[in-house]
Write an enzyme that holds these catalytic residues in place. Sequence first.
Site, PDB file in Angstrom:
ATOM      1  N   TRP A  21      35.579  37.926  36.242  1.00 39.59           N
ATOM      2  CA  TRP A  21      36.710  37.064  36.601  1.00 39.59           C
ATOM      3  C   TRP A  21      36.680  35.790  35.755  1.00 39.59           C
ATOM      4  O   TRP A  21      37.699  35.352  35.217  1.00 39.59           O
ATOM      5  CB  TRP A  21      36.641  36.729  38.097  1.00 39.59           C
ATOM      6  CG  TRP A  21      37.809  35.936  38.623  1.00 39.59           C
ATOM      7  CD1 TRP A  21      38.983  35.653  38.001  1.00 39.59           C
ATOM      8  CD2 TRP A  21      37.901  35.313  39.916  1.00 39.59           C
ATOM      9  NE1 TRP A  21      39.806  34.894  38.815  1.00 39.59           N
ATOM     10  CE2 TRP A  21      39.165  34.676  39.997  1.00 39.59           C
ATOM     11  CE3 TRP A  21      37.041  35.247  41.013  1.00 39.59           C
ATOM     12  CZ2 TRP A  21      39.563  33.973  41.135  1.00 39.59           C
ATOM     13  CZ3 TRP A  21      37.458  34.545  42.142  1.00 39.59           C
ATOM     14  CH2 TRP A  21      38.711  33.919  42.198  1.00 39.59           C
ATOM     15  N   ASP A  51      32.334  44.393  36.273  1.00 44.14           N
ATOM     16  CA  ASP A  51      33.463  44.434  37.208  1.00 44.14           C
ATOM     17  C   ASP A  51      34.556  43.507  36.706  1.00 44.14           C
ATOM     18  O   ASP A  51      34.306  42.330  36.414  1.00 44.14           O
ATOM     19  CB  ASP A  51      33.014  43.987  38.604  1.00 44.14           C
ATOM     20  CG  ASP A  51      34.180  43.934  39.580  1.00 44.14           C
ATOM     21  OD1 ASP A  51      34.496  44.982  40.171  1.00 44.14           O
ATOM     22  OD2 ASP A  51      34.785  42.844  39.745  1.00 44.14           O
ATOM     23  N   TYR A  56      42.920  39.505  35.927  1.00 44.28           N
ATOM     24  CA  TYR A  56      42.059  38.427  35.424  1.00 44.28           C
ATOM     25  C   TYR A  56      42.545  38.015  34.040  1.00 44.28           C
ATOM     26  O   TYR A  56      42.307  38.697  33.041  1.00 44.28           O
ATOM     27  CB  TYR A  56      40.601  38.870  35.356  1.00 44.28           C
ATOM     28  CG  TYR A  56      39.947  39.144  36.699  1.00 44.28           C
ATOM     29  CD1 TYR A  56      40.539  38.731  37.895  1.00 44.28           C
ATOM     30  CD2 TYR A  56      38.717  39.797  36.768  1.00 44.28           C
ATOM     31  CE1 TYR A  56      39.931  38.975  39.123  1.00 44.28           C
ATOM     32  CE2 TYR A  56      38.097  40.038  37.988  1.00 44.28           C
ATOM     33  CZ  TYR A  56      38.712  39.635  39.155  1.00 44.28           C
ATOM     34  OH  TYR A  56      38.097  39.873  40.374  1.00 44.28           O
ATOM     35  N   HIS A 122      42.805  46.180  44.955  1.00 44.04           N
ATOM     36  CA  HIS A 122      42.425  44.780  44.835  1.00 44.04           C
ATOM     37  C   HIS A 122      42.858  43.979  46.067  1.00 44.04           C
ATOM     38  O   HIS A 122      43.906  43.336  46.072  1.00 44.04           O
ATOM     39  CB  HIS A 122      43.024  44.196  43.559  1.00 44.04           C
ATOM     40  CG  HIS A 122      42.355  42.940  43.100  1.00 44.04           C
ATOM     41  ND1 HIS A 122      42.601  42.386  41.866  1.00 44.04           N
ATOM     42  CD2 HIS A 122      41.435  42.134  43.685  1.00 44.04           C
ATOM     43  CE1 HIS A 122      41.879  41.294  41.732  1.00 44.04           C
ATOM     44  NE2 HIS A 122      41.172  41.110  42.827  1.00 44.04           N
ATOM     45  N   SER A 153      38.389  46.903  47.290  1.00 45.37           N
ATOM     46  CA  SER A 153      37.849  45.550  47.356  1.00 45.37           C
ATOM     47  C   SER A 153      38.506  44.910  48.568  1.00 45.37           C
ATOM     48  O   SER A 153      39.741  44.877  48.666  1.00 45.37           O
ATOM     49  CB  SER A 153      38.195  44.775  46.079  1.00 45.37           C
ATOM     50  OG  SER A 153      37.635  43.483  46.111  1.00 45.37           O
TER      51      SER A 153
END
Length: 328
Positions: A21, A51, A56, A122, A153
Amino acid sequence: MKKRQLGRTGAQISEIGFGAWQIGGSWGDVSEADGKKALNAALDAGVTFIDTADVYGDGRSEKIIADVLKSRGGDRPFVATKAGRRLSPHVADGYTGANIEAFIDRSLKNLEVDTLDLVQLHCPPTDVYYRPEFFGELDGLVAKGKIRNYGVSVERVEEALKAIEYPGVATVQIIYNIFRQRPHDLFFAEAIKKNIGVIVRVPLASGLLSGKITRDTAFRSDDHRNFNRHGEAFDVGETFAGVPFEVALQAVDELRPLLPAGVAMSTFALRWILLQQAVSVVIPGARNEEQARSNAAASDLAGISPENRARIVEIYDRLVKPHVHQRW
């Protein structure tokens, strides 16, 4: 670097991964060059799990990963990405097979691969977990060969418990750290029973558990630790693990005496997470090479004494638990 199995995917991966991220965006100014150096340092230290997510930096993170892996050659690490947050508005009805497949196609292009190792929903709205027909669509994408595995997630433990009722869900990514201890009450035991890969994110509570943030620390306007303090942009639990800033700083001060000589608080905090058998991999982020190497060092740190483990629980119960435990 020690390895663990990522649930029933069968993949053997490093127990410390790389959360990408920070090299994508929303963490202040991290240049592409610094992002590449951080990722290379992590890979050099033995990290074999990365990941990322399609949002992002609007794909920037995925593209940086592709460039780094292409330049390195050799054995490819396991790369997990996420999909769903590109929906606008981000609502349950947007989670359709067609939409997710379009997002997956974009990630395939960004990561320059033919098949994605793992796609994670997500942090979808809770209603999505109650739509078995949608999880059937994900099974179809596995059958098409676009993804090898899929997972979720989640924001809340309840969402994780619901998700693993679906036989195709191979992994769950969840927030777990010294300031967010609820997952080990029930979820971890269920994950072990069902051989679910557990990916732990926000392990350092957005840097609070690095021990370097103070009351005077200033964050740039494009850093989520500035603009999402109260959940203005996304779930507040993603920023400082949802713990009020002053409370968290007090807890950090009480944790300091527990650190072994010469051990950074971030390394200690990561090692605490790895005490849990259910955890497959922890994915701290890194802005630079030094942070990446420090994160990787947690795999080699000795265990934490029973006395210090009990003290960590006491600090959590007294200071932090009232603010976060039942919320997530």
